[in-house]
Write a protein that holds these residues in place. Structure first.
Motif, short mmCIF file in Angstrom:
data_model
loop_
_atom_site.label_atom_id
_atom_site.label_comp_id
_atom_site.label_asym_id
_atom_site.label_seq_id
_atom_site.Cartn_x
_atom_site.Cartn_y
_atom_site.Cartn_z
N ARG A 136 0.84 -1.21 0.00
CA ARG A 136 0.00 0.00 0.00
C ARG A 136 0.86 1.25 0.00
O ARG A 136 0.59 2.21 -0.74
CB ARG A 136 -0.91 -0.01 1.23
N LEU A 137 1.91 1.27 0.82
CA LEU A 137 2.75 2.45 0.94
C LEU A 137 3.47 2.79 -0.37
O LEU A 137 3.73 3.96 -0.67
CB LEU A 137 3.77 2.26 2.06
N LYS A 138 3.78 1.78 -1.18
CA LYS A 138 4.47 2.00 -2.45
C LYS A 138 3.63 2.77 -3.45
O LYS A 138 4.16 3.32 -4.42
CB LYS A 138 4.89 0.66 -3.06
N ARG A 162 12.79 12.86 14.14
CA ARG A 162 12.83 12.39 12.75
C ARG A 162 14.01 11.48 12.44
O ARG A 162 13.86 10.49 11.71
CB ARG A 162 12.83 13.59 11.80
N ASP A 163 15.20 11.79 12.97
CA ASP A 163 16.37 10.97 12.66
C ASP A 163 16.21 9.55 13.18
O ASP A 163 16.63 8.59 12.53
CB ASP A 163 17.64 11.61 13.24
N VAL A 164 15.60 9.42 14.34
CA VAL A 164 15.37 8.09 14.92
C VAL A 164 14.32 7.35 14.09
O VAL A 164 14.49 6.16 13.77
CB VAL A 164 14.90 8.21 16.38
N LEU A 165 13.25 8.04 13.71
CA LEU A 165 12.21 7.39 12.92
C LEU A 165 12.71 7.03 11.53
O LEU A 165 12.27 6.02 10.95
CB LEU A 165 10.98 8.31 12.82
N ASP A 166 13.61 7.83 10.99
CA ASP A 166 14.17 7.51 9.66
C ASP A 166 14.93 6.19 9.68
O ASP A 166 15.04 5.51 8.65
CB ASP A 166 15.10 8.64 9.20
N ASP A 171 11.64 5.41 3.78
CA ASP A 171 11.12 5.61 2.43
C ASP A 171 9.66 6.03 2.36
O ASP A 171 9.20 6.48 1.31
CB ASP A 171 11.30 4.32 1.61
N TYR A 172 8.93 5.89 3.46
CA TYR A 172 7.49 6.17 3.43
C TYR A 172 7.12 7.12 4.59
O TYR A 172 7.75 7.08 5.65
CB TYR A 172 6.68 4.87 3.57
N PRO A 173 6.08 7.94 4.40
CA PRO A 173 5.66 8.84 5.47
C PRO A 173 5.19 8.06 6.70
O PRO A 173 4.36 7.16 6.60
CB PRO A 173 4.50 9.62 4.85
N ILE A 183 0.35 15.93 20.40
CA ILE A 183 1.66 15.90 19.74
C ILE A 183 1.70 14.71 18.77
O ILE A 183 1.09 13.67 19.02
CB ILE A 183 2.80 15.76 20.77
N MET A 184 2.41 14.90 17.68
CA MET A 184 2.74 13.78 16.80
C MET A 184 4.21 13.91 16.40
O MET A 184 4.79 15.00 16.46
CB MET A 184 1.86 13.77 15.54
N ASN A 185 4.80 12.79 16.03
CA ASN A 185 6.16 12.80 15.49
C ASN A 185 6.12 12.25 14.07
O ASN A 185 5.48 11.22 13.80
CB ASN A 185 7.10 11.96 16.35
N LEU A 186 6.83 12.94 13.17
CA LEU A 186 6.90 12.53 11.78
C LEU A 186 8.35 12.24 11.40
O LEU A 186 9.28 12.86 11.92
CB LEU A 186 6.36 13.63 10.85
N ASN A 187 8.52 11.32 10.47
CA ASN A 187 9.85 11.10 9.90
C ASN A 187 10.08 12.12 8.79
O ASN A 187 9.23 12.98 8.51
CB ASN A 187 10.01 9.66 9.42
N SER A 188 11.24 12.05 8.14
CA SER A 188 11.57 13.05 7.12
C SER A 188 10.61 13.01 5.95
O SER A 188 10.22 14.06 5.42
CB SER A 188 13.00 12.83 6.63
N ALA A 189 10.21 11.80 5.54
CA ALA A 189 9.27 11.69 4.42
C ALA A 189 7.93 12.32 4.77
O ALA A 189 7.29 12.96 3.93
CB ALA A 189 9.10 10.22 4.05
N GLY A 190 7.50 12.16 6.01
CA GLY A 190 6.24 12.76 6.44
C GLY A 190 6.32 14.27 6.50
O GLY A 190 5.39 14.98 6.10
#
Length: 584
Positions: A136-138, A162-166, A171-173, A183-190
């Motif tokens: 699905r993510l692709k 973000r660095d930890v989540l990366d 590759d995916y949000p 609060i939410m935490n997002l990775n770099s893609a997000g």
């Protein structure tokens, strides 16, 4: 006309009456605190008293009746009420999200979603979810890996920037939605997909020392960019929200609730008026398992749409229907964040004990708050104002003082929701202004240890959610779960208020413990009163709805330490909607 324990004026003599018998009925009616039998007709209580007197009263008038003895060995209470939760959001996460919280959760089928209790297991779980969802993510677009229920302080202040989540999802949000919902935490893609790198600097968008956004997004107004890009977006179609309504109220029913309050219908996380429309549709399709009291989210009034009417007119139309299953109650306002997220607004002489954490900001200033309270009162509504920090509490007290100087109160029951760090002086002033604290007692169990270590220190925790202080000033109190934040369970909430134990078993502020009787009254009568519905629920009295919660044992002071473990046999709504745990 009344005969002993029967009100004949409420009875249609041409219809049968049902009589529930119990080992004891605990009524919450000060004039008749105990009984053995309850007579019911057409969804309402028409008689309360001893079994002998109720049956005799029916026989005298030759009224046809049937006796229901299935609860004869149990204890009947007024139906439990959860007066602060977010049921549709909880239901959406339960049906379509990936739970990564610390503690176990109950499903609508009575099963368990297991908690995750180490950062290593959390990272492993996210990697598993990436693999499971990769097809699905692709597809790209707005396809996210959405997780919920997380709180870093429960994992020793774990770093999920973000660095930890990366490292676990590059590759995916990825969105990690905190249990606090602030609060939410997002990775770099997000972050890239939501466009945060294009926004100007903001205190609600923390950064690393090198100037990069660290992926922590604070408070709903800043989170909306992520929401619009698909973060935490589950199935918010009408059918998806109907299912969420069904699932969440089923879980609440398992926990003994006959009524729940949705503290913020049409919250911005859900699109337009889909939430209010879903409640109406779920009611019409008979898919809600409790009575539901909707509260109007303060900045989405204009999206309400019902029977061709918009905004306040639509809200008033629903109110005027006086539907016993679905009602509209108060006006919900949010003005600060969460203590565990360090976004709650504290008084100037208070501070977070963790180095580098500045005071949380008010998201609505006092002048704007005055305007919102006036708008609510103009439409006949009490306000429910979210205040975690005592700085936010101070702002609400000041605002209501200003409003009262211009106009007298005509029966408004304004409340402060959570009100976790209120001072003694603030409780005193609240009593003068008839403001009710709806306290987040569950918080002590889940975050007491974390708050002592990271946020307000042990002294602050000892006076957190100070039920005894509030009662000492003559205030009625509410207490709640704030589900999706912690799991709905009124008996557990009452246990938290009477014991004040944390996850580690430590007691914080023993002098703030209240009695079992006081806690049981809060989760029944007080919650009905806060919803302006004490005329129809909250106690077992003639003329009120026939809503009951049935326990295996009586909740007495000697059972204080195991109050949360008393078995809930089931519940009754309107006399004929009977729910038995393990059977339904």
């Amino acid at each position: 006309m009344r005969f002993n324990d029967i009100d004949y004026g409420l009875i249609d003599l041409n219809k049968p009456v049902k009589v529930f018998c119990a080992k004891k009925v605990i009524t919450m009616d000060e004039n008749r605190p105990e009984a053995e039998a309850i007579a019911i007709q057409d969804g309402y209580i028409v008689g309360v008293g001893s079994k002998e007197s109720v049956l005799r009263g029916l026989k005298v008038r030759e009224i046809q009746f049937e006796t229901d003895m299935q609860f004869e060995n149990y204890y009947i209470y007024p139906g439990f009420a959860e007066h602060h939760m977010h049921p549709q959001i909880m239901g959406s996460f339960m049906t379509g999200g990936n739970y990564i919280g610390f503690t176990d959760r109950t499903t609508a089928e009575g099963g368990i979603l297991p908690g995750i209790q180490s950062i290593e297991k959390l990272k492993a779980r996210i990697k598993e979810l990436v693999v499971q969802n990769e097809e699905r993510l692709k597809k790209g677009g707005n396809e996210w890996l959405n997780c919920w229920g997380f709180d870093p302080l429960m994992l020793q202040d774990a770093d999920v920037t973000r660095d930890v989540l990366d490292e676990v999802c590059k590759d995916y949000p990825l969105c990690i939605y905190h249990a606090s919902a602030h609060i939410m935490n997002l990775n770099s893609a997000g972050l890239k997909l939501a466009g945060y790198d294009k926004l100007p600097p903001s205190p609600f968008l923390p950064r690393y020392e090198d100037g990069r956004i660290d992926g922590t997004i604070e408070e709903p107004e800043m989170m909306r960019y992520a929401f619009e890009a698909g973060a935490s977006r589950l199935d918010y179609s009408l059918e998806g929200m109907i299912k969420a309504s069904e699932v969440s109220t089923k879980i609440a029913r398992i926990k003994g609730c006959t009524s729940v309050t949705d503290k913020g219908t049409n919250f911005p996380l859900t699109p337009k008026d889909i939430a209010s429309r879903a409640w109406v549709s779920a009611r019409d399709q008979k898919k809600i398992h409790t009575r539901v009291n909707m509260e109007v989210w303060f900045n989405t009034v204009d999206v309400w749409d019902y029977k061709g009417k918009k905004g306040w007119d639509a809200i008033k139309e629903i109110q005027n229907e006086k539907d016993p299953r679905l009602s509209v109650g108060n006006f919900k306002i949010l003005i600060d964040g969460s203590i565990q997220g360090f976004t709650a607004n504290l008084l100037p002489n208070c501070c977070y004990i963790k180095p580098g954490k500045e005071n949380g900001l008010l998201t609505v200033d006092e002048d704007h708050l005055v305007k919102l309270i006036k708008i609510a009162e103009e439409h006949g509504m009490s306000v429910s104002v979210h205040t975690n920090g005592n700085g936010a509490t101070e702002a609400v007290i000041n605002a209501i003082e200003r409003v009262r100087k211009e106009s007298p109160s005509i029966g408004f029951r304004h409340s402060m929701e959570h009100c976790q760090l209120a001072t003694e002086n603030q409780f005193w002033r609240m009593a003068k202004l008839h403001i009710t604290p709806n306290l987040f007692t569950n918080h002590l169990y889940y975050w007491g240890d974390a708050h002592a270590k990271y946020t307000v220190g042990e002294h602050g925790v000892r006076h957190m959610d100070a039920c005894r202080s509030a009662l000492r000033y003559g205030l009625k109190i509410g207490m709640h779960s704030d589900d999706v934040v912690t799991e709905v369970s009124p008996l557990f909430t009452a246990w938290c208020a009477t014991n004040r134990k944390s996850l580690s078993g430590k007691v914080y502020g023993e002098d703030q413990c209240i009695s079992v009787a006081e806690a049981m009254r809060a989760i029944t009568y007080n919650h009905a009163w806060l919803a302006h519905q004490e005329d129809v629920r909250g106690s077992i009295e003639m003329g009120k709805w026939a809503d009951f919660t049935i326990l295996e044992e009586e909740a007495t002071e000697d059972k204080k330490e195991r109050l949360k473990d008393i078995r809930i046999i089931g519940s009754v709504i309107g006399g004929d909607d009977i729910f038995i745990n393990g059977r339904n």
